[in-house]
Design a protein around this motif. Structure first.
Motif, mmCIF file in Angstrom:
data_model
loop_
_atom_site.group_PDB
_atom_site.id
_atom_site.type_symbol
_atom_site.label_atom_id
_atom_site.label_comp_id
_atom_site.label_asym_id
_atom_site.label_seq_id
_atom_site.Cartn_x
_atom_site.Cartn_y
_atom_site.Cartn_z
ATOM 1 N N SER A 14 0.817 -1.213 0.000
ATOM 2 C CA SER A 14 0.000 0.000 0.000
ATOM 3 C C SER A 14 0.853 1.266 0.000
ATOM 4 O O SER A 14 0.354 2.350 -0.288
ATOM 5 C CB SER A 14 -0.917 0.021 1.221
ATOM 6 O OG SER A 14 -0.151 0.040 2.408
ATOM 7 N N HIS A 15 2.145 1.135 0.332
ATOM 8 C CA HIS A 15 3.066 2.265 0.381
ATOM 9 C C HIS A 15 4.399 1.864 -0.253
ATOM 10 O O HIS A 15 4.772 0.690 -0.227
ATOM 11 C CB HIS A 15 3.327 2.692 1.830
ATOM 12 C CG HIS A 15 2.131 3.272 2.496
ATOM 13 N ND1 HIS A 15 1.063 2.507 2.915
ATOM 14 C CD2 HIS A 15 1.827 4.553 2.814
ATOM 15 C CE1 HIS A 15 0.163 3.288 3.464
ATOM 16 N NE2 HIS A 15 0.609 4.541 3.423
ATOM 17 N N ARG A 16 5.091 2.853 -0.788
ATOM 18 C CA ARG A 16 6.442 2.652 -1.343
ATOM 19 C C ARG A 16 7.408 3.518 -0.539
ATOM 20 O O ARG A 16 7.061 4.624 -0.117
ATOM 21 C CB ARG A 16 6.510 3.050 -2.820
ATOM 22 C CG ARG A 16 5.525 2.318 -3.713
ATOM 23 C CD ARG A 16 5.904 0.881 -3.866
ATOM 24 N NE ARG A 16 4.923 0.213 -4.732
ATOM 25 C CZ ARG A 16 5.118 -0.955 -5.268
ATOM 26 N NH1 ARG A 16 6.233 -1.612 -5.049
ATOM 27 N NH2 ARG A 16 4.200 -1.514 -6.009
ATOM 28 N N ILE A 17 8.630 3.018 -0.338
ATOM 29 C CA ILE A 17 9.653 3.747 0.414
ATOM 30 C C ILE A 17 10.736 4.175 -0.559
ATOM 31 O O ILE A 17 11.262 3.358 -1.309
ATOM 32 C CB ILE A 17 10.251 2.862 1.523
ATOM 33 C CG1 ILE A 17 9.144 2.373 2.460
ATOM 34 C CG2 ILE A 17 11.335 3.617 2.287
ATOM 35 C CD1 ILE A 17 9.587 1.297 3.423
ATOM 36 N N TYR A 18 11.055 5.465 -0.546
ATOM 37 C CA TYR A 18 12.047 6.014 -1.469
ATOM 38 C C TYR A 18 13.204 6.628 -0.698
ATOM 39 O O TYR A 18 13.018 7.214 0.375
ATOM 40 C CB TYR A 18 11.415 7.095 -2.353
ATOM 41 C CG TYR A 18 10.389 6.548 -3.313
ATOM 42 C CD1 TYR A 18 10.774 6.060 -4.553
ATOM 43 C CD2 TYR A 18 9.050 6.508 -2.976
ATOM 44 C CE1 TYR A 18 9.839 5.548 -5.437
ATOM 45 C CE2 TYR A 18 8.103 5.996 -3.848
ATOM 46 C CZ TYR A 18 8.508 5.512 -5.076
ATOM 47 O OH TYR A 18 7.577 4.996 -5.940
ATOM 48 N N LEU A 19 14.379 6.513 -1.275
ATOM 49 C CA LEU A 19 15.570 7.219 -0.822
ATOM 50 C C LEU A 19 15.938 8.122 -1.980
ATOM 51 O O LEU A 19 16.440 7.652 -3.000
ATOM 52 C CB LEU A 19 16.695 6.241 -0.496
ATOM 53 C CG LEU A 19 18.008 6.844 -0.010
ATOM 54 C CD1 LEU A 19 17.788 7.629 1.287
ATOM 55 C CD2 LEU A 19 19.033 5.746 0.211
ATOM 56 N N GLY A 20 15.598 9.391 -1.868
ATOM 57 C CA GLY A 20 15.703 10.289 -3.021
ATOM 58 C C GLY A 20 14.662 9.867 -4.042
ATOM 59 O O GLY A 20 13.481 9.763 -3.731
#
Length: 75
Positions: A14-20
């Motif tokens: 349900s969510h995505r995690i981004y680094l930049g």
């Protein structure tokens, strides 16, 4: 961590995690035995020695913004 607009399947995060601009993880909604909802997050990056698992939760008593905390573990 940002909400996914559309779910590709029933088991899609349900969510995505981004680094930049790079996606390094995802989070899935879960429910405890007593019915409380939470997110199970997993982040992977080549610079990590192992995946990071976290359960983000609202910290309503926090004085800092954003009032978001996480219980974190690694395998």
């Amino acid at each position: 961590m940002v909400s996914s607009e559309t779910a590709e399947s029933e088991n899609a995060p349900s969510h995505r995690i981004y680094l930049g601009k790079v996606e390094i993880g995802a989070a899935w909604p879960k429910r405890t035995k007593n019915g409380s909802e939470y997110l199970l997050a997993q982040a992977r990056c080549l610079s990590f020695s192992a995946p990071i698992y976290a359960n983000p939760f609202d910290d309503n008593g926090a004085e800092d913004y954003p009032s978001r905390a996480a219980a974190v573990r690694t395998e």
